[in-house]
Each structure stands twice: as C-alpha cells, then as structure tokens.
Design a protein around this motif. Structure first.
Motif: not given
Length: 328
Positions: A115, A120, A122, A213, A216, A218, A271-272
């Motif tokens: 973060r 992000y 999570y 960026f 990702v 997941d 998430r974003f």
C-alpha cells in the motif's frame, strides 16, 4: 530451404525472423493485416514476468528476456518496460523454491508495504511477492519490430493472404502459428492440436496519477489466477479476468462480455484506489487453450506446430521463435 509461416502474430513473426536470420527462404502468410485486432497479439501491452512455480517456465522466460533485449538493440525500439510485478499468491512456497533455484530476484512484502509503495490494497493477503525484473512488453511495438527484423533478414510477409490447405503450400517446411485458427487448419492436414479457442475480454481504465504501476497477478486459492492488471501506455491500466472467456469461433468478430467488464471494474475499485474504476473501453482477444496451459511446439513431417498459447505466451515469443526454427 523454402519455408512457409502461416499466421503473422507475434509467434509467427518471431519464427520467421529466426529462420530468415539463419539464411532460409521464408514466406509469411497472414489472412488479415499485420497488427489486426482479430487474433491474440494486438493491443498496447502484455505482462512480462519470470514468476512461475515451475523452473522450466522460468528458464524459458529468462531466455526470452535475453532475446527481447537483442531485438530492442537490433531495431532500436523499447519493448520491455520493467516496473516490476506483484504476485498476490496465498500459497507461494513452490513459486519461491523455483525462484531460488533459477536465481530470480524477489522481495517479500506485507500488505502495508504494498500500500505504501504502490497504493494497492491487499489487506486480505498475508504476504505478497515483488519481482523487479518484470512489468510489460509493448505488444504492438513488438509485433512491428519482429516484422521489421524478419523483413530485414529477407523474409517476405504476404498480408491478406489466407491459407486454406497446408498440403497445397509448395514449401519444404510449413510452420503453423495460426492461433485460434490452428486447430481446424491442422485437423484438415491430419494433425490433432488439443487446444480450443476462447474469446477473452479486457478492459481499460484511466490512471490519473503519474508514476510506476507494477503489473499484478491476483492468484486464487486453487492456484489459478483471477485478476491481472498492467500498465497500458498512453491509456492507463489494462485489466481482465484470466480464462473467463467462452468458447468461440475465431471466424466471428465477437463483442466484449459486459459481465466480465463489470466484474473487472469492481476488482479495480477494490484493489487500485489510484485507478478510475469506470472503464474507458473494452476489447477482446483470443486464447487458444490447452487443458493444462502447456504449449504445443512439435514437428509432424514437414509441418511444425507452433501453438504457444493459453493466454500466457506473448512474453515467450522470441524464445518460441527460436525453438520453432530449431524444429524446422
């Protein structure tokens, strides 16, 4: 040798380049035009990663990395943008063992770390893995670079030239890199390709803030991966649900699946926070899926099958091109 390559997506062009650079007489047949939107190679970007739980995939990606850099130098084109990759993997033990065996550099991060560094969210994942030697491949630029390099080595690329019958081609060898069209084309030549085309949906989102960026993935608890997200240069962020597409006939021009777009938008919102969750647009691409995401690269007489597929092949393109040239 006179060699035909059927299909001018990234795999076909990579194979054509490798063969032409070896001095072979190469003709590429593409039923549409280079960079068309109908197949599997178009778009702004694809994830580049070394992150696999099996050593054989990591080693193939490491070879591809070397060859991507070679193509960048040759064509004076930037093709890899390596801002890193976040794996949100609830069961990373096997992946980390493969990393250690292959020398992959990585960091273990807490949700608070992720973060703070990237923005992000999570909090539901105990720990996350960051690999710095990852990010994106610039897909459209890569296709164009392979085409320039192949032509520069003497290959001929015939656009808007459809091949209906492999047996009719008067070449010493035929490389079939026809994506979703390959199973039917090969079946007509008596070769079974155990892969089925599906139409996937991907959505694009605005990223108002500047900065990196990292890509990702997941991962779901069963080892498959659900959400993927990556930078889309000049647009923002590209995201989708891996293997959420339905079986398709590649002859048809399909439309994006709105239910997938809605689900991706919801995940992007969660998430974003830096990304605007209202999708700018959506598009489709074709996955040609095997039952276990393996690639089918094999020779049957004068025909070489090049199906590096299942939605994770693009990053490997220069290494697959090299392997297909070896098979020829």
């Amino acid at each position: 040798m006179k060699i035909a390559v059927v299909g001018a997506g990234v795999m076909g062009l990579a194979a054509a380049r490798a063969l032409a650079q070896r001095g072979e007489d190469v003709t590429v047949y593409e039923q549409f035009e280079l960079g068309n939107q109908r197949g599997s190679s178009h778009g702004t970007s694809r994830i580049f990663r070394l992150s696999y739980a099996a050593e054989r995939w990591i080693k193939l990606a490491q070879r591809a990395y070397e060859l991507w850099r070679e193509l960048e130098r040759e064509t004076d084109t930037r093709l890899l943008v390596l801002d890193g990759l976040i794996d949100a993997d609830p069961h990373p033990t096997k992946r980390l063992a493969a990393f250690d065996a292959c020398g992959v550099v990585y960091e273990m991060l807490s949700p608070a770390d992720v973060r703070a560094r990237f923005g992000y969210v999570y909090d539901d994942v105990e720990r996350l893995i960051f690999t710095p030697d990852a990010g994106i491949t610039l897909a459209d630029a890569a296709v164009a670079a392979f085409a320039r390099s192949a032509r520069g080595a003497g290959a001929e690329i015939r656009e808007r030239t459809r091949v209906e019958d492999l047996d009719s081609l008067p070449h010493d060898a035929v490389v079939v890199t026809a994506g979703g069209w390959a199973p039917k084309l090969l079946a007509a030549a008596g070769i079974e390709l155990p892969a089925k085309p599906a139409r996937e949906t991907v959505a694009y989102f605005a990223l108002p803030e500047e900065g990196t960026f990292p890509s990702v993935i997941d991962w779901a608890s069963d080892g498959s991966f659900q959400l993927y997200a990556l930078r889309a240069p000049s647009v923002g962020v590209k995201a989708g649900l891996h293997h959420s597409g339905k079986p398709t006939d590649p002859e048809l021009e399909g439309e994006p699946d709105q239910a997938v777009v809605d689900a991706v938008s919801d995940l992007v919102r969660r998430r974003f926070p830096r990304v605007d969750p209202a999708p700018l647009r959506a598009e489709t691409c074709i996955y040609t899926n095997t039952d276990d995401e393996r690639f089918v690269c094999e020779r049957h007489g004068r025909i070489v099958v090049g199906s590096a597929c299942s939605g994770h092949g693009f990053k490997f393109a220069p290494a697959i091109g090299e392997q297909l040239a070896h098979l020829v």
